[in-house]
Design a protein around this motif. Structure first.
Motif, PDB file in Angstrom:
ATOM      1  N   TRP A 296       0.837  -1.199   0.000  1.00  0.00           N
ATOM      2  CA  TRP A 296       0.000   0.000   0.000  1.00  0.00           C
ATOM      3  C   TRP A 296       0.866   1.241   0.000  1.00  0.00           C
ATOM      4  CZ3 TRP A 296      -5.486   1.074   1.098  1.00  0.00           C
ATOM      5  CH2 TRP A 296      -6.290  -0.012   0.754  1.00  0.00           C
ATOM      6  N   PHE A 297       0.493   2.192  -0.848  1.00  0.00           N
ATOM      7  CA  PHE A 297       1.210   3.460  -0.912  1.00  0.00           C
ATOM      8  C   PHE A 297       1.066   4.183   0.423  1.00  0.00           C
ATOM      9  CE2 PHE A 297       1.527   7.977  -2.007  1.00  0.00           C
ATOM     10  CZ  PHE A 297       2.744   7.970  -2.653  1.00  0.00           C
ATOM     11  N   THR A 298      -0.156   4.178   0.957  1.00  0.00           N
ATOM     12  CA  THR A 298      -0.421   4.707   2.297  1.00  0.00           C
ATOM     13  C   THR A 298      -0.726   3.525   3.200  1.00  0.00           C
ATOM     14  OG1 THR A 298      -1.353   6.693   1.303  1.00  0.00           O
ATOM     15  CG2 THR A 298      -1.801   6.342   3.645  1.00  0.00           C
ATOM     16  N   ALA A 299       0.299   3.044   3.869  1.00  0.00           N
ATOM     17  CA  ALA A 299       0.166   1.804   4.640  1.00  0.00           C
ATOM     18  C   ALA A 299      -0.938   1.896   5.688  1.00  0.00           C
ATOM     19  CB  ALA A 299       1.492   1.466   5.305  1.00  0.00           C
ATOM     20  N   SER A 300      -1.146   3.078   6.251  1.00  0.00           N
ATOM     21  CA  SER A 300      -2.133   3.237   7.313  1.00  0.00           C
ATOM     22  C   SER A 300      -3.563   3.120   6.794  1.00  0.00           C
ATOM     23  CB  SER A 300      -1.951   4.597   7.998  1.00  0.00           C
ATOM     24  OG  SER A 300      -2.123   5.644   7.061  1.00  0.00           O
TER      25      SER A 300
ATOM     26  N   GLU B  56      -7.840  -4.051   7.608  1.00  0.00           N
ATOM     27  CA  GLU B  56      -7.487  -5.331   8.211  1.00  0.00           C
ATOM     28  C   GLU B  56      -7.961  -6.469   7.303  1.00  0.00           C
ATOM     29  OE1 GLU B  56      -5.631  -6.874  11.662  1.00  0.00           O
ATOM     30  OE2 GLU B  56      -6.270  -4.792  11.417  1.00  0.00           O
ATOM     31  N   GLY B  57      -7.091  -7.428   7.087  1.00  0.00           N
ATOM     32  CA  GLY B  57      -7.484  -8.584   6.296  1.00  0.00           C
ATOM     33  C   GLY B  57      -7.681  -8.297   4.818  1.00  0.00           C
ATOM     34  N   TRP B  58      -7.078  -7.210   4.350  1.00  0.00           N
ATOM     35  CA  TRP B  58      -7.223  -6.829   2.946  1.00  0.00           C
ATOM     36  C   TRP B  58      -6.621  -7.886   2.023  1.00  0.00           C
ATOM     37  CZ3 TRP B  58      -3.398  -5.701  -0.689  1.00  0.00           C
ATOM     38  CH2 TRP B  58      -3.857  -5.128  -1.878  1.00  0.00           C
ATOM     39  N   ASN B  59      -7.260  -8.075   0.860  1.00  0.00           N
ATOM     40  CA  ASN B  59      -6.819  -9.104  -0.072  1.00  0.00           C
ATOM     41  C   ASN B  59      -6.747  -8.532  -1.488  1.00  0.00           C
ATOM     42  OD1 ASN B  59      -6.868 -11.255  -1.983  1.00  0.00           O
ATOM     43  ND2 ASN B  59      -7.544 -12.631  -0.372  1.00  0.00           N
ATOM     44  N   ALA B  60      -5.555  -8.547  -2.060  1.00  0.00           N
ATOM     45  CA  ALA B  60      -5.361  -7.964  -3.394  1.00  0.00           C
ATOM     46  C   ALA B  60      -6.201  -8.674  -4.444  1.00  0.00           C
ATOM     47  CB  ALA B  60      -3.884  -8.023  -3.778  1.00  0.00           C
ATOM     48  N   ASP B  61      -6.268  -9.994  -4.373  1.00  0.00           N
ATOM     49  CA  ASP B  61      -6.988 -10.754  -5.394  1.00  0.00           C
ATOM     50  C   ASP B  61      -8.465 -10.409  -5.428  1.00  0.00           C
ATOM     51  OD1 ASP B  61      -4.820 -12.103  -6.414  1.00  0.00           O
ATOM     52  OD2 ASP B  61      -4.948 -13.700  -4.925  1.00  0.00           O
ATOM     53  N   ALA B  62      -9.036 -10.119  -4.251  1.00  0.00           N
ATOM     54  CA  ALA B  62     -10.456  -9.812  -4.185  1.00  0.00           C
ATOM     55  C   ALA B  62     -10.747  -8.416  -4.725  1.00  0.00           C
ATOM     56  CB  ALA B  62     -10.949  -9.913  -2.744  1.00  0.00           C
ATOM     57  N   GLN B  63      -9.736  -7.558  -4.731  1.00  0.00           N
ATOM     58  CA  GLN B  63      -9.949  -6.170  -5.123  1.00  0.00           C
ATOM     59  C   GLN B  63      -9.598  -5.886  -6.581  1.00  0.00           C
ATOM     60  OE1 GLN B  63      -8.590  -2.764  -2.548  1.00  0.00           O
ATOM     61  NE2 GLN B  63      -7.328  -2.366  -4.338  1.00  0.00           N
TER      62      GLN B  63
END
Ligand SMILES: [Zn+2]
Length: 87
Positions: A64-68, A72-79
């Motif tokens: 993430w460019f803005t890590a903050s 929680e539990g983010w998933n690249a494949d789902a997005q």
């Protein structure tokens, strides 16, 4: 899901607060995506640019460019746009 996603980053698919390319799809905001770091109107101006930006983001391990801002539990494949699950 329609092909045009005016509220979503063209590179990573993250929904934005304002349309990255404006309400008419032709007026980029030149803001930076919190997720993939794409500058709207620049990195995502052409299909090749989108492919390149996405490859670069993928190579970084979907950082993430803005890590903050990362949920929680983010998933690249789902997005990621254009991902068809189960077909
Ligand atoms: Zn993005």
């Amino acid at each position: 899901m329609p092909n045009s996603l005016p509220l979503h980053c063209r590179v990573c698919g993250l929904p934005q607060l304002t349309p990255p390319w404006g309400d008419d799809g032709k007026s980029p905001t030149f803001e930076i995506c919190d997720c993939c770091g794409t500058e709207f109107g620049y990195d995502d101006a052409t299909p090749a640019g989108i492919t390149r930006a996405r490859a670069r983001w993928k190579a970084s391990g979907f950082q993430w460019f803005t890590a903050s801002a990362r949920p929680e539990g983010w998933n690249a494949d789902a997005q990621l746009p254009g991902q068809q699950h189960g077909s």
